[in-house]
Design a protein around this motif. Sequence first.
Motif, PDB file in Angstrom:
ATOM      1  N   MET A  41       0.848  -1.167   0.000  1.00  0.00           N
ATOM      2  CA  MET A  41       0.000   0.000   0.000  1.00  0.00           C
ATOM      3  C   MET A  41       0.899   1.237   0.000  1.00  0.00           C
ATOM      4  O   MET A  41       1.795   1.361   0.814  1.00  0.00           O
ATOM      5  CB  MET A  41      -0.870  -0.022   1.252  1.00  0.00           C
ATOM      6  CG  MET A  41      -2.061   0.845   1.127  1.00  0.00           C
ATOM      7  SD  MET A  41      -3.053   0.978   2.616  1.00  0.00           S
ATOM      8  CE  MET A  41      -3.989  -0.494   2.700  1.00  0.00           C
ATOM      9  N   ASN A  42       0.669   2.104  -0.932  1.00  0.00           N
ATOM     10  CA  ASN A  42       1.512   3.285  -0.987  1.00  0.00           C
ATOM     11  C   ASN A  42       0.966   4.381  -0.083  1.00  0.00           C
ATOM     12  O   ASN A  42      -0.097   4.246   0.525  1.00  0.00           O
ATOM     13  CB  ASN A  42       1.697   3.758  -2.442  1.00  0.00           C
ATOM     14  CG  ASN A  42       0.405   4.278  -3.048  1.00  0.00           C
ATOM     15  OD1 ASN A  42      -0.500   4.670  -2.319  1.00  0.00           O
ATOM     16  ND2 ASN A  42       0.326   4.263  -4.359  1.00  0.00           N
ATOM     17  N   LEU A  71      -3.173   7.256   3.050  1.00  0.00           N
ATOM     18  CA  LEU A  71      -3.748   8.558   3.374  1.00  0.00           C
ATOM     19  C   LEU A  71      -5.238   8.573   3.060  1.00  0.00           C
ATOM     20  O   LEU A  71      -6.054   9.065   3.844  1.00  0.00           O
ATOM     21  CB  LEU A  71      -3.017   9.650   2.598  1.00  0.00           C
ATOM     22  CG  LEU A  71      -3.367  11.099   2.937  1.00  0.00           C
ATOM     23  CD1 LEU A  71      -3.036  11.407   4.389  1.00  0.00           C
ATOM     24  CD2 LEU A  71      -2.627  12.037   2.016  1.00  0.00           C
ATOM     25  N   LEU A  72      -5.625   7.988   1.925  1.00  0.00           N
ATOM     26  CA  LEU A  72      -7.031   7.912   1.530  1.00  0.00           C
ATOM     27  C   LEU A  72      -7.823   7.046   2.520  1.00  0.00           C
ATOM     28  O   LEU A  72      -8.940   7.388   2.915  1.00  0.00           O
ATOM     29  CB  LEU A  72      -7.151   7.366   0.107  1.00  0.00           C
ATOM     30  CG  LEU A  72      -8.542   7.379  -0.523  1.00  0.00           C
ATOM     31  CD1 LEU A  72      -9.126   8.784  -0.539  1.00  0.00           C
ATOM     32  CD2 LEU A  72      -8.514   6.792  -1.908  1.00  0.00           C
ATOM     33  N   THR A  73      -7.246   5.928   2.940  1.00  0.00           N
ATOM     34  CA  THR A  73      -7.906   5.041   3.906  1.00  0.00           C
ATOM     35  C   THR A  73      -8.085   5.759   5.241  1.00  0.00           C
ATOM     36  O   THR A  73      -9.153   5.687   5.872  1.00  0.00           O
ATOM     37  CB  THR A  73      -7.072   3.750   4.102  1.00  0.00           C
ATOM     38  OG1 THR A  73      -6.882   3.116   2.848  1.00  0.00           O
ATOM     39  CG2 THR A  73      -7.775   2.810   5.060  1.00  0.00           C
TER      40      THR A  73
END
Length: 98
Positions: free
Chosen positions: A1-2, A7-9
């Motif tokens: 996961m980048n 950050l989105l999660t």
Amino acid sequence: MNANEQLLTTFETRVRQMLLRFQQLKKENEDLYALVEQKGREIDELRQKMDQKEHDYDSLKMAKMMEITDGDLEGAKARVSKLIRDVNKCIAILSDAQ
């Protein structure tokens, strides 16, 4: 996961938490408004009862004043009758003395 996905999660999690908190606060707000409305109705009922009690008290006070006035009236009639009898006795005594 980048980093962007992480950050989105994290952002999605925070938004969900905020939505849940918003729903909780909204429910609490509705409950408080209902409580305020209920207390307002209770206050109105108590004001009506207080107004009725004040009216009853005024009526009772007026009746008590009339009762006292009637008692005074009877006492005054008795005093006037006694004074009339005393005046009649004095007239009778003066008439006999002449």
